[in-house]
Scaffold this motif. Structure first.
Motif, PDB file in Angstrom:
ATOM      1  N   ILE A 279       0.837  -1.204   0.000  1.00 17.34           N
ATOM      2  CA  ILE A 279       0.000   0.000   0.000  1.00 17.34           C
ATOM      3  C   ILE A 279       0.873   1.256   0.000  1.00 17.34           C
ATOM      4  O   ILE A 279       0.596   2.231  -0.716  1.00 17.34           O
ATOM      5  CB  ILE A 279      -0.956  -0.016   1.203  1.00 17.34           C
ATOM      6  CG1 ILE A 279      -1.989  -1.130   1.023  1.00 17.34           C
ATOM      7  CG2 ILE A 279      -1.654   1.329   1.370  1.00 17.34           C
ATOM      8  CD1 ILE A 279      -2.865  -1.373   2.232  1.00 17.34           C
ATOM      9  N   ALA A 280       1.945   1.257   0.797  1.00 18.97           N
ATOM     10  CA  ALA A 280       2.845   2.413   0.845  1.00 18.97           C
ATOM     11  C   ALA A 280       3.484   2.661  -0.518  1.00 18.97           C
ATOM     12  O   ALA A 280       3.532   3.795  -1.010  1.00 18.97           O
ATOM     13  CB  ALA A 280       3.918   2.185   1.908  1.00 18.97           C
ATOM     14  N   ALA A 281       3.960   1.569  -1.146  1.00 22.77           N
ATOM     15  CA  ALA A 281       4.584   1.705  -2.465  1.00 22.77           C
ATOM     16  C   ALA A 281       3.574   2.153  -3.508  1.00 22.77           C
ATOM     17  O   ALA A 281       3.886   2.933  -4.411  1.00 22.77           O
ATOM     18  CB  ALA A 281       5.219   0.376  -2.874  1.00 22.77           C
ATOM     19  N   SER A 282       2.339   1.665  -3.383  1.00 20.34           N
ATOM     20  CA  SER A 282       1.311   2.038  -4.354  1.00 20.34           C
ATOM     21  C   SER A 282       0.944   3.503  -4.246  1.00 20.34           C
ATOM     22  O   SER A 282       0.568   4.142  -5.230  1.00 20.34           O
ATOM     23  CB  SER A 282       0.054   1.190  -4.141  1.00 20.34           C
ATOM     24  OG  SER A 282      -0.662   1.626  -3.008  1.00 20.34           O
ATOM     25  N   HIS A 283       1.042   4.046  -3.025  1.00 15.80           N
ATOM     26  CA  HIS A 283       0.729   5.471  -2.852  1.00 15.80           C
ATOM     27  C   HIS A 283       1.720   6.327  -3.626  1.00 15.80           C
ATOM     28  O   HIS A 283       1.337   7.306  -4.281  1.00 15.80           O
ATOM     29  CB  HIS A 283       0.754   5.811  -1.355  1.00 15.80           C
ATOM     30  CG  HIS A 283       0.177   7.155  -1.042  1.00 15.80           C
ATOM     31  ND1 HIS A 283       0.946   8.300  -0.956  1.00 15.80           N
ATOM     32  CD2 HIS A 283      -1.104   7.549  -0.813  1.00 15.80           C
ATOM     33  CE1 HIS A 283       0.171   9.332  -0.673  1.00 15.80           C
ATOM     34  NE2 HIS A 283      -1.077   8.901  -0.593  1.00 15.80           N
TER      35      HIS A 283
END
Length: 422
Positions: A279-283
């Motif tokens: 999720i962090a990388a996708s943000h």
């Protein structure tokens, strides 16, 4: 450049979270916007600053407590008491127990793992082929991402910035429709292949099984009741359910020992960390996509193809089915929601809750389709049956699921029944 970098890294088997983060960095360097590097760490950690994400590790922990506390086994017994002696009864029981478990776990892999240990041996003893038993068990696991609570719904809700509680409510009717479709297929196949009858239970045995399952059944009621009644948020409901499952397993069923809590917390943290890193990388990746103005470009292109909301949704479903064959659902949600949701809402007037249900249900099918389907390979590794064989046996059920998706696309109200009017 973004597309080439992304797919090259994927082909090199780089983990998806690192693919997203590295692709974002490559874009920053190749576009000469190195000033964005100062915002990169902020965007990376900013993706985790969402209260709704707390529900993820709590629901994972809930699944651990349910398995160790004997709750899943009681749900299986309750399903058997409800079905009675019918042809293919254990197949129905397997699916009904999966449906009850799906409303608690929200994780396909956890559900297939638990039910493979409980249901498959029972079905084999009753005369079912092992490949049939594991296929039905794996199909039951597909209900987990749709029946609330659902990890896919939590992640979609966080990215779409909509109420996760309302999203859970939107999944109730589609989850029931998918369950009924699977039950109908079992009915047809049970008659065609002469599945065995279940063992007859007298009234006393049924009452005992149902009575023993009451504490287990209370857990999904607590989760949905707290959310529906406005008593608790999904995160708070998950925490309450964890406490209740520990108390039930320890003091009512007497199968849960406190020594289990430490390892369970570690496993829940490890599993949650994998998803949170994604999720962090996708943000960061979504931030780059927005900077590139990709949603607007896609909107312009898709409007030239069709102006009909149902046709747009069918095109989205087709794309998701293809993507689901080669990627897990969570990375797909992370990738496509920032691009597709603005287009669906702003240009086609599609409700974000309806869009989320259709998207998640479409991705669910990828869990049981080669070459990547996680449920397919978990079922294969647990049973020793070839993944290709399980996929072939699952085809009638997958066609039934496609019919449910088509129905939801054409009748959006089905996914909005329980959502309060604004």
């Amino acid at each position: 450049m973004l597309a080439i970098s992304f797919f090259t890294l994927l082909l090199l088997s780089v983990p998806v979270a690192f693919v997203l983060a590295i692709t974002a960095l490559l874009f920053i360097y190749t576009s000469d916007n190195t000033v964005l590097l100062s915002s990169y760490p902020l965007q990376f950690f900013g993706g985790l600053e969402n209260y709704g994400l707390l529900a993820l590790p709590l629901f994972i922990l809930l699944g651990e407590c349910m398995h160790e506390g004997g709750i899943a086994r009681r749900l299986m017994a309750a399903a058997a008491a409800c079905i009675g002696s019918v042809r293919g009864g254990l197949a129905y029981i397997n699916l009904l127990a999966n449906m009850m478990l799906a409303s608690i776990l929200g994780s396909t892999v956890a559900q297939v793992t638990i039910m493979a240990r409980i249901a498959v041996p029972q079905m084999q003893q009753a005369g079912y082929r092992k490949d049939t038993a594991i296929t039905i068990t794996a199909l039951g696991g597909l209900l987990a991402p749709i029946m609330p609570p659902s990890m896919l719904f939590i992640i979609y809700g966080v990215i779409a910035q909509i109420s996760i509680g309302d999203l859970f409510l939107a999944g109730i009717v589609p989850g029931l429709l998918l369950s009924l479709a699977f039950l109908a297929i079992i009915g047809v196949l049970a008659k065609k292949h002469q599945y065995p009858y279940t063992e007859h239970q007298n009234s006393k045995q049924r009452c005992k099984a149902l009575f023993q399952s009451l504490p287990a059944v209370m857990i999904p009621i607590i989760i949905i009741g707290c959310i529906l009644g406005g008593i608790a948020t999904p995160t708070e409901a998950a925490a309450i359910a964890c406490i209740v499952s520990i108390l039930v397993g320890k003091y009512i069923y007497k199968e849960l020992h406190f020594a289990f809590i430490g390892p369970a917390l570690i496993r829940a943290a490890q599993n949650a960390a994998v998803v949170l890193l994604l999720i962090a990388a996708s943000h960061v990746f979504g931030w780059v996509i927005t900077f590139e103005n990709l949603p607007a470009q896609f909107a312009d292109w898709i409007q030239q193809v069709t102006s009909s909301p149902p046709v747009f949704l069918f095109l989205v479903v087709l794309a998701l089915l293809i993507m689901g064959m080669v990627m897990d659902p969570i990375p797909i949600i992370i990738l496509v929601v920032p691009v597709l949701l603005p287009v669906a809402m702003d240009h086609y007037g599609i409700n974000p809750f309806h869009f989320g249900v259709v998207l998640c249900l479409s991705l669910v099918l990828g869990l049981l389709t080669p070459p990547i389907g996680s449920a397919l390979f978990v079922a294969s590794s647990l049973s020793g049956i070839k993944a290709e064989r399980i996929a072939r046996l699952a085809l009638p059920y997958l066609f039934a699921a496609l019919a449910v998706i088509a129905l939801l696309v054409l009748l959006p109200a089905l996914s909005l029944v329980f959502i309060p009017s604004p």
